[in-house]
Write a protein that holds these residues in place. Structure first.
Motif, mmCIF file in Angstrom:
data_model
loop_
_atom_site.group_PDB
_atom_site.id
_atom_site.type_symbol
_atom_site.label_atom_id
_atom_site.label_comp_id
_atom_site.label_asym_id
_atom_site.label_seq_id
_atom_site.Cartn_x
_atom_site.Cartn_y
_atom_site.Cartn_z
ATOM 1 N N ARG A 1 28.111 59.684 -14.372
ATOM 2 C CA ARG A 1 28.596 59.169 -13.091
ATOM 3 C C ARG A 1 28.359 57.661 -12.993
ATOM 4 O O ARG A 1 29.234 56.906 -12.569
ATOM 5 N N GLU B 1 34.132 65.018 -8.444
ATOM 6 C CA GLU B 1 33.652 63.628 -8.328
ATOM 7 C C GLU B 1 34.426 62.701 -9.254
ATOM 8 O O GLU B 1 34.760 61.571 -8.889
ATOM 9 N N GLN B 2 34.703 63.176 -10.469
ATOM 10 C CA GLN B 2 35.506 62.357 -11.393
ATOM 11 C C GLN B 2 36.852 62.027 -10.756
ATOM 12 O O GLN B 2 37.292 60.876 -10.747
#
Lengths: 207, 207
Positions: A66, A133-134
């Motif tokens: 992340r 999230e990506q």
């Protein structure tokens, strides 16, 4: 840092490495302990089960990833250049691993997603969260790109962001299967088409 | 057609179904035999090993798929419409399975590719051959499309054909993980961008 935390970290590292190469089902607790040089009895002091360890492997792996995704996707450059920087980094990561091991192990998250989607609900939730999230990080960049003019306005949506993530996963799958990291050099031109291409007029009837 | 050939077919069908849902490593010969209602002793009369059975599962599955791919990609229509027909069929296949089982099992070939790429050389060769054929079938359609004007000339190459296959595999992976067959409705617009979009001039510096 005492011996205890080191053993826990070693178990995490070993599991991550073994699962990245050979998956979840093929790897047992004994093998993870053997590679980590930790007694099997100690394993259950740190982790309730192989599943619990896997959830931590995913969290730890994605926490590191992340940071890297955010770094590449943030900056003063046009958004499409930031996206290119992300892809270049992802490809370089696969290439470095290939140079080290002679294998293309692909994406740990994608590998586990394929193997465990229908079987381990807790693992599935963590993987879904990571891929969400990506897509969200890419979506933010695409929104910036629609403003700075580097991304086509019709491409700054969440569906396109998911398509970018899908193209990455699919390309990595084919590279892993063929053991050919070089095929990933084509990834950027294709991702670029996904985000810079307004549908041409003559294709609109084929929607 | 005696009892023998039926037992063999049942073993193939059972293995295909079980592996599609739960993968290769998680499935044992005993479970395959149980589902097929075939004695375990008979298994080795038909197949040398689980690996040998898996090679046949892949071949049988792809033989059926190949016919379907060819049918959808052939015809008098502009090539981009044939490609759309292929994608629509692939999505419908996933949706039908989902309606039947409540799961998105994804692509059998992609699932096995992820799980076995680095472990079972014979299986890997068969899977590579199947994906190469998929890319070749798409490449032929793209070449037709460059002639009939429905595909951008710069997109009628083998790399784009592989990107189309990658887009399919990646989208199916994400749909499988999320258990959300509806996300595949976005697959066609994204594949269309891959094959109809000449890179816009302002993106050329980001190559």
């Amino acid at each position: 840092m005492g011996r205890t935390s080191t053993a826990r970290d070693r178990l995490l590292d070993s599991a991550c490495e073994l699962m990245h190469t050979r998956g979840y089902t093929a790897i047992g607790v004994a093998e993870i302990c053997g590679r980590a040089d930790v007694r099997k009895g100690s394993f259950y002091h740190f982790f309730e089960s192989k599943q619990a360890l896997t959830v931590e492997v995913i969290d730890t792996h994605w926490q590191g990833q992340r940071v890297a995704w955010r770094e590449r996707l943030t900056g003063p450059e046009p958004a499409v250049e930031r996206l290119q920087r992300l892809i270049a980094w992802l490809v370089a990561t696969q290439r470095e691993a290939w140079q080290e091991t002679g294998r293309v192990d692909g994406c740990l998250l994608g590998n586990l997603a394929i193997e465990l989607s229908n079987q381990e609900a807790v693992v599935q939730q963590r993987l879904t969260a990571a891929f969400d999230e990506q897509a969200e990080l890419v979506h933010t960049a695409l929104t910036d790109g629609a403003e700075d003019g580097s991304v086509a306005p019709g491409c700054a949506d969440r569906a396109t962001a998911r398509a970018v993530v899908a193209q990455i996963e699919g390309a990595v799958l084919l590279a892993k299967l063929a053991g050919d990291v070089g095929s990933l050099d084509d990834l950027w031109p294709h991702v670029r088409r996904l985000v810079t291409a307004d549908p041409p007029a003559h294709a609109s009837t084929a929607r």
